[in-house]
Design a protein around this motif. Structure first.
Motif, PDB file in Angstrom:
ATOM      1  N   CYS A   1       4.591   6.266  14.253  1.00  0.00           N
ATOM      2  CA  CYS A   1       4.900   7.001  15.488  1.00  0.00           C
ATOM      3  C   CYS A   1       3.947   8.195  15.582  1.00  0.00           C
ATOM      4  CB  CYS A   1       6.346   7.483  15.483  1.00  0.00           C
ATOM      5  SG  CYS A   1       6.739   8.450  16.956  1.00  0.00           S
TER       6      CYS A   1
ATOM      7  N   CYS B   1       4.840  12.972  17.498  1.00  0.00           N
ATOM      8  CA  CYS B   1       4.710  14.328  16.967  1.00  0.00           C
ATOM      9  C   CYS B   1       4.038  14.206  15.608  1.00  0.00           C
ATOM     10  CB  CYS B   1       6.058  15.052  16.900  1.00  0.00           C
ATOM     11  SG  CYS B   1       7.062  14.731  15.447  1.00  0.00           S
TER      12      CYS B   1
ATOM     13  N   CYS C   1      13.662   9.190  16.305  1.00  0.00           N
ATOM     14  CA  CYS C   1      14.246  10.066  17.319  1.00  0.00           C
ATOM     15  C   CYS C   1      14.009   9.460  18.706  1.00  0.00           C
ATOM     16  CB  CYS C   1      13.678  11.481  17.223  1.00  0.00           C
ATOM     17  SG  CYS C   1      12.033  11.665  17.905  1.00  0.00           S
TER      18      CYS C   1
END
Ligand code: SF4
Length: 754
Positions: free
Chosen positions: A56, A59, A91
């Protein structure tokens, strides 16, 4: 249209779409698309999903993902259950990143500016033309001796893409690779270096602590590793050895993490460092710290008596004593500092104060405390290369020392304080290349756009910082073939190197970024005994990397506890609270800005799932709001939903009012994320950007931005706007839906029942 023709058209269209993704083109002649499904490619079983491990990139936490792909289309992203950072969890932003892949507002191929800068007028060009313009511009600069006037500004890059970008610029003759992100943990990183000499962010072992004292760390949704910290928090609350861990949250505006705490301490904005040092004072005074250097700490913290601190922080002496006592008695305990603490002018001092508190309470280097991470990993130092500053670019641009700028996946025109006037500075750069896949505010200023893949279409890798006490790397592999006519940034740089020739081509001889990545891992494998013990041959090792999603060490590699000396941290210790711009008469309220859940620094605003996601504290969707305590609103004659103007000495924005009892009456809260002027149909012209009314203040030592450093006024605005929220009312209307009972009553009741 006959029924038979209609069904034929539907059948051909459906298969054509799927086959198009597999074969790299969005449109295919129907006949060519039908054949592969009669004899499907070997990695496709119609109707059965395949899972690819990946990374991912929403961030900098570096969570591992697995991506479900059916008939060439990515359908779902989940957390990689093997991955030590996120342990199978993800998340909301990680889940929503699927919408970046298929977003209708993606830039679908290379573009050349055809209108004025910023007006979003571009014409489509081919990759051949785009790459040729890029290499002509680069050659032109090199010929005039201006290679050092090439700048590259990127989102914080790690792993081998960063190695390649550095290598490219270096071989070309420029040292100007800069990284920028609004929330970069600069104060946290610098404070750990100053206090303990650590070069990478340590692992905060929330999972194994008994008492967590958080200074403005909304770790459930933000911070250096939100999923890892949330997971740890869940474990902590379930109890270790039969004891449920306690959470105390210190912040003037209650965050989601604060709402989950056992105690919320709304200290006056900017005084959290003083509060932390007063706790450290009590820990010393009450004899919890037995170190030989206790005398030097006593003299350093002499002034931070609970009495003095109470007058500054608005927290009572009794409460300071109580929290200090609990914190030092609980074994192990842990103090952490977050974005809210970092965002003051004295943010660095705040993080140093947190380290002092942990040190005096004996929490450094122990399970359930602060665990230093290894500073070296498989591809060299872990330390993220983010000490650079955006002002190095804006100042050079203003002085006409930037002749060409390449911007990759960062949007400083939107995500910087208005007072920095970033757009004006960048406007002085003669040629800007953006590699963004979206028309954000910075890309709108570009002369050439060479759009790059999303993380689901590209190769890459990552070395997590913070890690989890031992080295963790993650491999990113293309889960689907590119949906649009985009390229990998690595391939763009290699293509430019090949065109430039000479030293640049010699140093970067690879055909593709995938080749470079694989060769780099071949070298890592060759030099690692541990890796060779698991897979003797590189092909087997590479296959395992692709399957497992990365490589992580098997044992905890905790260094001996770091020590902190009073003399070393003295320059960062101050009894002065943080300063706020604007006089109290004209600007009566402190302004606290914070990243809106889902939107982070504004990058999530173009994804409809994240727009639709109700804010966890206010339930607001698709817009901005202004948080104000109901008592303050009453005094001003304002009610919820009223459009209000929030004015600082640097500007004014308007948004609807939200009455928020969990904020100090002298404080206003504004979420960051909305207010885009570009960035696609879901984000553009929606809400207000509070960054526009902030002063530009940078910590000279760490380079961190002080976002919480101005006061504001609030008044009724004449502008139109609407508060869209999912909750009806926070009141029980006297019906007593939630029954409460005091501990004494509960004990009595328990006795009676038993
Ligand atoms: S914390 Fe969320 S956004 Fe960040 S890497 Fe992990 S899943 Fe992605």
């Amino acid at each position: 249209l006959k029924r038979r023709d209609f069904l034929k058209a539907i059948g051909i269209g459906g298969v054509g779409t799927g086959a198009g993704f597999m074969f790299g083109k969005a449109t295919k002649p129907p006949g060519a698309s039908l054949i592969p499904y009669l004899v499907p490619p070997e990695d496709i079983i119609p109707g059965v999903g395949a899972w690819y491990s990946s990374l991912c990139t929403q961030c900098s936490a570096g969570c591992g993902t697995i991506v479900k792909v059916m008939e060439g289309r990515a359908k779902k992203i989940e957390g990689n259950p093997l991955h030590p950072v996120n342990k199978g969890k993800l998340c909301a932003r990680g889940h929503a990143s699927l919408q970046a892949l298929y977003n209708p507002d993606r830039i679908k191929g290379p573009l050349k500016r055809s209108g004025q800068r910023g007006d979003e007028n571009f014409v489509e060009i081919s990759w051949d033309e785009g790459l040729s313009i890029l290499s002509q511009k680069l050659s032109g600069l090199a010929k005039t001796g201006d290679a050092d006037k090439l700048y590259m500004l990127s989102t914080p890059l790690r792993g081998h893409l960063n190695t390649l970008a550095k290598g490219f610029l270096n071989a070309y003759g420029s040292n100007n690779l800069l990284h920028y992100e609004l929330f970069e943990e600069k104060n946290l990183r610098f404070a750990n270096h100053l206090s303990m000499g650590l070069n990478s962010i340590p692992h905060y072992d929330i999972e194994n602590t008994k008492y967590l004292l958080s200074f403005g760390a909304d770790f459930s949704i933000h911070g250096p590793s939100p999923v890892n910290h949330s997971y740890g928090y869940g474990q902590m609350r379930q109890g270790q050895g039969g004891v449920r861990g306690k959470l105390v949250q210190v912040e003037p505006r209650m965050s989601l993490t604060g709402a989950n705490a056992d105690e919320w301490i709304p200290a006056k904005p900017g005084t959290e460092a003083v509060f932390a040092l007063s706790l450290a004072h009590v820990v010393l005074e009450e004899g919890f710290y037995k170190g030989a250097d206790a005398g030097s700490w006593k003299s350093l913290l002499e002034e931070f008596t609970p009495k003095n601190a109470a007058a500054i922080t608005d927290v009572s002496e009794e409460r300071i004593h109580h929290i200090a006592h609990e914190f030092a008695s609980a074994r192990p305990s842990l103090a952490i500092g977050g974005d809210n603490l970092s965002s003051y002018e004295n943010g660095l001092s705040g993080h140093v104060a947190v380290n002092i508190l942990n040190y005096l309470a004996g929490n450094i280097g122990i399970k359930g405390g602060v665990l230093p991470n290894p500073e070296e990993t498989f591809n060299g130092p872990v330390k993220a290369d983010f000490a650079d500053r955006l002002t190095a670019l804006t100042s050079a641009a203003r002085a006409s020392k930037v002749k060409m700028l390449i911007v990759h996946n960062t949007n400083p025109v939107f995500a910087t304080p208005g007072d920095l006037k970033t757009a004006q500075a960048l406007n002085k750069v003669p040629f800007i290349v953006s590699t963004s896949s979206f028309m954000d505010e910075t890309t709108a200023m570009a002369d050439l756009i060479l759009p790059t893949h999303t993380s689901l279409e590209d190769w890459g890798d990552d070395f997590a910082e913070p890690s989890v006490g031992y080295g963790v790397s993650t491999l990113m592999q293309p889960a689907v073939t590119p949906v649009f006519n985009t390229k990998s940034l690595g391939d763009i740089m290699l293509s430019a190197a090949s065109s430039l020739g000479g030293r640049v081509r010699d140093r970067l001889p690879w055909q593709t970024f995938g080749d470079f990545l694989k060769e780099s891992w071949r070298n890592i494998h060759r030099n690692s005994k541990e890796m060779k013990a698991k897979a003797a041959g590189f092909d087997e090792f590479w296959g395992n990397l692709l399957k497992d999603g990365g490589w992580w060490e098997s044992d905890r590699n905790v260094k001996s506890p770091a020590t902190i000396s009073a003399a070393r941290v003295k320059p960062a210790v101050s009894e002065k609270p943080s300063q706020f711009e604007g006089n109290e008469k004209d600007f009566p309220y402190y302004l606290i800005v914070y990243p809106q859940a889902g939107h982070h620094d504004g990058r999530g605003a173009n994804l409809p799932w994240l727009q639709e996601l109700p804010d966890p504290m206010t339930s607001v969707v698709w817009g901005s709001w202004v948080e104000m305590n109901p008592k303050t609103a009453k005094g001003l004659g304002l009610k919820e939903g009223d459009m209000v103007a929030v004015k600082s000495p640097y500007g004014e924005i308007a948004a609807p009012l939200y009455l928020y009892p969990a904020i100090r009456p002298d404080t206003i809260g504004l979420p960051i994320g909305q207010g885009h002027k570009s960035y696609g149909r879901y984000a553009k012209n929606r809400g207000a950007n509070p960054l526009g009314i902030l002063p530009f203040k940078e910590d000279k030592r760490s380079g961190a931005l002080a976002l919480n450093s101005t006061r504001v006024s609030v008044s009724r605005s004449g502008k139109a706007g609407k508060l869209v929220k999912m909750e009806a009312s926070t009141s029980e209307h006297g019906r007593g839906i939630i029954k409460t009972i005091s501990p004494e009553e509960f004990k009595k009741l328990k006795k009676e029942v038993i």
